[in-house]
Design a protein around this motif. Sequence first.
Motif, short mmCIF file in Angstrom:
data_model
loop_
_atom_site.label_atom_id
_atom_site.label_comp_id
_atom_site.label_asym_id
_atom_site.label_seq_id
_atom_site.Cartn_x
_atom_site.Cartn_y
_atom_site.Cartn_z
N PRO A 1 -53.16 42.24 4.41
CA PRO A 1 -53.92 41.61 3.33
C PRO A 1 -53.97 42.45 2.05
O PRO A 1 -53.93 41.91 0.95
CB PRO A 1 -55.30 41.44 3.92
CG PRO A 1 -55.08 41.34 5.38
CD PRO A 1 -53.89 42.22 5.67
N SER A 2 -54.04 43.80 2.17
CA SER A 2 -54.22 44.61 0.96
C SER A 2 -52.94 44.67 0.13
O SER A 2 -52.98 45.09 -1.02
CB SER A 2 -54.68 46.01 1.33
OG SER A 2 -53.77 46.62 2.20
N ASP A 3 -51.79 44.27 0.69
CA ASP A 3 -50.57 44.23 -0.12
C ASP A 3 -50.76 43.27 -1.28
O ASP A 3 -50.26 43.49 -2.38
CB ASP A 3 -49.37 43.76 0.72
CG ASP A 3 -48.93 44.83 1.70
OD1 ASP A 3 -49.36 45.99 1.52
OD2 ASP A 3 -48.18 44.51 2.63
N ASP A 4 -51.47 42.18 -1.01
CA ASP A 4 -51.72 41.16 -2.03
C ASP A 4 -52.73 40.17 -1.44
O ASP A 4 -52.36 39.23 -0.74
CB ASP A 4 -50.39 40.44 -2.36
CG ASP A 4 -50.59 39.35 -3.41
OD1 ASP A 4 -51.73 39.12 -3.82
OD2 ASP A 4 -49.58 38.75 -3.81
N PRO A 5 -54.04 40.42 -1.69
CA PRO A 5 -55.07 39.59 -1.05
C PRO A 5 -54.90 38.10 -1.34
O PRO A 5 -55.02 37.27 -0.44
CB PRO A 5 -56.37 40.12 -1.66
CG PRO A 5 -56.07 41.49 -2.12
CD PRO A 5 -54.62 41.49 -2.51
N VAL A 6 -54.62 37.78 -2.60
CA VAL A 6 -54.48 36.36 -2.96
C VAL A 6 -53.25 35.77 -2.28
O VAL A 6 -53.29 34.67 -1.73
CB VAL A 6 -54.39 36.21 -4.49
CG1 VAL A 6 -54.21 34.76 -4.87
CG2 VAL A 6 -55.63 36.79 -5.15
#
Lengths: 466, 295
Positions: free
Chosen positions: B43-48
């Motif tokens: 998720p932290s790679d790109d939450p959206v």
Amino acid sequence: MSEFSSLNAALTGLYAQKRALDVAGQNITNANTDGYSRQRVEMSALQGPTVPSIYSTWAGTGAGVSVDSISRLRDSFLEQRAAIEHGQLSAYQTRTGVLHQVEDVFGEPGDQSIQAQLSAFWNGWDDVANHPDDLAARQQLLEKSRTVAGQFNQVGGGLEAQWTSLREQLGATVENVNATAQQVAVLNAAIQRGTQSGSDVNDLADQRDQLVQQLAQLSGATVRGGSDGMVDVDLAGGALVRGTHANALAVSGVTSFDAVPDPTLGGAPAVDVVWAEGGYSASLAAGTAGGQLAAINTDIPGYRYRLDTLAQQLATTVNAAHANGFDQNGNAGGPVFTGTTARSLTMALTSPDQIAANSAPGSLDGAAAQTVGELGSASDGVDAHYRQLVVSLGVDAQTADRQQSIEEAVVQHLDASRESIAGVNLDEEMTNMVAFQHAYEASSRFLSAIDEALDTLVNHTGMVGR
Amino acid sequence: MSIEFRTTQRSVANTALAGLQSSLDRFQQLQQKLSSGVAISRPSDDPVGTVSIMQVRTDQSRADQYSRNASDGADLLGTADTALTTMLDDIRRLRVLAAQGINGGQSPDALSASAAEVESIRADLLAQANTRYLGRPIFAGTADVTDAYDANGSYQGDLGVAKRTVGPGTSVDVNVPGPDVFGPAGGDLFALAQQIADDLRSNQANLPGRLDQIDTSLQSVQNQLATVGARYNRVDTMRTLNDNRSAALGNTLADVQGVDIPHTIMDLQLQQTAYQAALGATARVVQPTLMDFLR
């Protein structure tokens, strides 16, 4: 000034240059030693008597050189800042590590995650709705329900395991802090004795400062200078080390994950680091221990309670919709899930004919199963809330990552500044060596010159006509 | 006073090491992206992006299920369509036989043969009305029975309507209960056929009245056939729609989650060049000291 005092002056030159060469050697040999601060010989010219007395005359030349001290080149203000920033960085690093582990526990976006299992679960109800009398579809739905519950159990259990391990790590960190603080106190005592007796304490001070930086990284402790070359180490206003005395810390609070309250409700932290003496909070906010405390009290319980709420919502909504249907035996639908937390969520149906797919006893319309199948698409359903949970986890972890990389840049600059002051430059030391070597050679040449002059005076004067 | 910034061998080495490390780290991230084929692995790679992926996956899985539901409904309606079409032919034949009986001039043997044929048509109609799809009679409403009509032609089912969910909040009726097609119990098509057979044998005077009844039945079956056809079209359209949606969502997923391979390979190449440059520079800077020049 007598001839013999010149001999002495030459001797002081030899001593001083030799000492300077030794220090250059010490610097070079420790060029790669962690925590070593470069040293410099502070020399001053030996002057003649500044207050001439009656019957004494002074020709005006000095009496050689004296070695006043060997100073340790280190900026104590930079060290204080380094302690603060290193403590902050450790806290960020710990929190980032924890959040990445939480991400691993959730396993999103993945094929085996809660989201994927929920999708399969809702689709299973549609398959039963299409053919309410198909035993295979019912059997499959039971399996899918069991898998969803199992996935919730696994993620909830993963969070618990992580919390338990962090709780143990916090204990180890605090023990480490206590041992290090004790060592700092012992070194402080040695430095005090050394300073009072006038011996060289530079290397002891290097050792101690390195331990102080470790304390800062472990607990976010700050440092300030004390008397006799000692330092005091503070922890959020409390005294961790005062001169030759160290105060111990201890961990207090709950030891089981179940006993941790929901952090959104406020209230006292469930686990805290306290002073062993007195038992009041040490208010740790930085350092490894600070990061661990935040994860133990806020991050992990926060995700846990949100996941528990989701598990409850899943059980409540599915059970309510299921209760409106009738099973193969004509009975109203019983609960599909029991349990109130992610870890205790259990599939309660025991046989496929208990699935209440139909809207009336004896009917095969599958309407009740259709209603359950559509629950997943609801805008405020479990799926939507779960995605919100994952997005906040992602944002939290990303923010922590960024905070960490910003802090890393700060620490890197600070360490470069510290290295710039305290580090050994080999070229500089080589140049110094050449200078000291030449001065040493010149001093000995001066000695020979005086010697020859004295020889002429003593052995060859008054020999005229002999 | 300007602050002199001393540079030491150690700080050069540290800086070089930090630079090489971060360069290698970016190298590894690119390599990981290329070998896994996904741009977002946590998720932290790109939450959206993560939530988009989850949403799209859920939507795709749902669209596939809707398509499966529609497909199942289409099969069911197709089966009903075939059965009703066959029955229309039977009913027309029934009308022909009844009309022949009215005209008179037929020998009792011929009439009795006609009556026998009507009875066999009735049996065939019953068989068609008991058509099953995946083991269940399609004209029995939602009742849990093995046959819609028993051998005597009495209805076993109910008036329940089976639906298939073919879109969010959208469902289509996929069955027609027997009485809606064949007429209410007692006055239905099967009773009519039996009456025609009886009339052919013994009471031809009733036959003209039966013709009207046959026409009513014929009309009813034709109406239901039209309804079934319309519903078939609807579920078939929904199936196509859901299939297209699933494919479109697959493309979206590939866009959000997938790695832009040419772009990543270019990045990798650039990173490699940067890494080699850093290695070269480090080798040049770290080696020499004053010692190489002092003699």
